[in-house]
Design an enzyme around this catalytic site. Structure first.
Site, PDB file in Angstrom:
ATOM      1  N   CYS A  48       0.850  -1.183   0.004  1.00  0.00           N
ATOM      2  CA  CYS A  48      -0.161   0.040  -0.037  1.00  0.00           C
ATOM      3  C   CYS A  48       0.903   1.512   0.118  1.00  0.00           C
ATOM      4  O   CYS A  48       0.636   2.241  -0.652  1.00  0.00           O
ATOM      5  CB  CYS A  48      -0.830   0.064   1.252  1.00  0.00           C
ATOM      6  SG  CYS A  48      -0.167  -0.175   2.947  1.00  0.00           S
TER       7      CYS A  48
ATOM      8  N   GLY B   4      -3.083 -10.027   8.357  1.00  0.00           N
ATOM      9  CA  GLY B   4      -1.815 -10.271   7.159  1.00  0.00           C
ATOM     10  C   GLY B   4      -0.963  -8.895   7.130  1.00  0.00           C
ATOM     11  O   GLY B   4       0.123  -9.365   6.838  1.00  0.00           O
ATOM     12  N   THR B   5      -1.631  -7.786   7.192  1.00  0.00           N
ATOM     13  CA  THR B   5      -0.522  -6.772   7.049  1.00  0.00           C
ATOM     14  C   THR B   5       0.590  -6.700   8.335  1.00  0.00           C
ATOM     15  O   THR B   5       1.578  -6.501   7.999  1.00  0.00           O
ATOM     16  CB  THR B   5      -1.403  -5.376   7.279  1.00  0.00           C
ATOM     17  OG1 THR B   5      -2.213  -5.148   6.278  1.00  0.00           O
ATOM     18  CG2 THR B   5      -0.318  -3.994   7.157  1.00  0.00           C
ATOM     19  N   ARG B   6      -0.023  -7.319   9.541  1.00  0.00           N
ATOM     20  CA  ARG B   6       0.994  -7.031  10.650  1.00  0.00           C
ATOM     21  C   ARG B   6       1.817  -8.122  10.537  1.00  0.00           C
ATOM     22  O   ARG B   6       3.078  -8.131  11.032  1.00  0.00           O
ATOM     23  CB  ARG B   6       0.160  -7.052  11.948  1.00  0.00           C
ATOM     24  CG  ARG B   6      -0.615  -5.959  12.239  1.00  0.00           C
ATOM     25  CD  ARG B   6      -1.582  -6.147  13.405  1.00  0.00           C
ATOM     26  NE  ARG B   6      -2.679  -5.144  13.526  1.00  0.00           N
ATOM     27  CZ  ARG B   6      -2.326  -4.118  14.268  1.00  0.00           C
ATOM     28  NH1 ARG B   6      -1.236  -3.881  14.904  1.00  0.00           N
ATOM     29  NH2 ARG B   6      -3.315  -2.974  14.390  1.00  0.00           N
TER      30      ARG B   6
END
Length: 307
Positions: A129, A164-166
């Protein structure tokens, strides 16, 4: 003309938002399958209500379905480690893949910067992102003047950073930094991500610092504004928070340029609110970029068939 059937692996926030975008705005795409591993996920439930094929058995569940043979493109919205496994299977099956994880199995793609150069690659990586938000700005500067160093700081609402991001924080910084160099055009790149716990949640904010070997600030400003307009073509909530800032720099290790200028670009990315909250611009820019890329790939494939 027939639309390209697509499947999404990953029924979480990103996958579900992407599904809605494909169904609302997909001109060359047809939403055909939603794949997850959690039978109780909201993404699978929504897909079922919309009459889309679903499976909670992951990629294997899709592979053994009757619909799999007709899938032309697969979006992977899972995790970097999961994609490494999926990529091998999908390559074996001859599927076109858009990877929304930081796995970077295939080449990076930032739609307004290098999509034309990677159109024929079977597996494209959407970077991160932060990369989608900031690399267009680095590229806008580097096409005007040499950039020996570029640094980006992506600040996102903590609530918009799911499991998922973490889990992919390390991959985020490494993948984004590499793409700042290979796609953005900087000689050296660095990426930092901040999970902002503020309440109410703040929209995505990005800061881009570029060290440039020029004093032609007018050309840089013009290039940045032109690139912002290009990104806004598929991410309406993408905007400059203030005018581009310029500061003279006396020296930088390895540079012998007569004029050195630090360029500071401040961005805000507000989400469209299709499935995710509007503050989750970090997720929205990923799904919007993936949709724009997939539309171009599908159109290209159709033109080649006609030819």
């Amino acid at each position: 003309m027939a639309k390209m059937k697509v499947a999404i692996i990953g029924s979480g926030n990103i996958g579900t938002d992407l599904m809605i975008k494909v169904m609302r705005y997909g001109k060359a795409l047809e939403m055909a399958a939603m794949v997850g591993v959690d039978p109780s996920s909201d993404g699978l439930a929504r897909a079922q209500r919309l009459g889309i094929f679903t499976t909670h058995e992951g990629l294997k569940g899709l592979q053994k379905s009757d619909i799999y043979a007709n899938i032309g493109l697969v979006f992977d919205a899972t995790s970097a480690k999961a994609h490494e496994v999926h990529a091998a299977e999908l390559k074996k099956d001859g599927k076109l893949v858009l990877d929304l994880t930081p796995a970077a199995v295939g080449p990076y793609v930032i739609p307004p910067v290098n999509l034309d150069k990677v159109l024929r690659e079977p597996n494209l990586n959407m970077v991160t992102c932060g990369g989608q938000a900031t690399i267009p700005m680095v590229a806008a500067v580097s096409r005007v003047a040499p950039v020996p160093y570029a640094e980006i700081v992506a600040s996102i609402a903590s609530l918009s950073a799911g499991p998922g991001t973490r889990a992919n924080i390390d991959e985020f910084t490494e993948t984004t930094a590499r793409a700042i160099e290979s796609v953005g055009g900087a000689k050296r790149g660095k990426a930092i991500i901040v999970l902002n716990p503020a309440e109410p949640p703040l929209v995505m904010r990005d800061t881009v610092y570029c060290l440039t070997e020029t004093d032609d600030t007018a050309s840089i400003r013009s290039s940045v504004h032109e690139m912002v307009e290009r990104v806004q073509g598929y991410v309406p909530g993408y905007r400059l928070k203030q005018d581009v800032q310029f500061d003279p720099v006396e020296a930088f290790p390895g540079s012998t340029a007569k004029h050195l200028t630090k360029v500071s670009i401040f961005l805000e990315v507000e989400g469209a609110g299709h499935y995710l909250p509007t503050y989750a611009g970090n997720l929205d820019i990923m799904t919007s970029a993936a949709l724009a890329t997939a539309e171009r790939l599908a159109s290209q494939a159709t033109m080649e068939k006609v030819a």
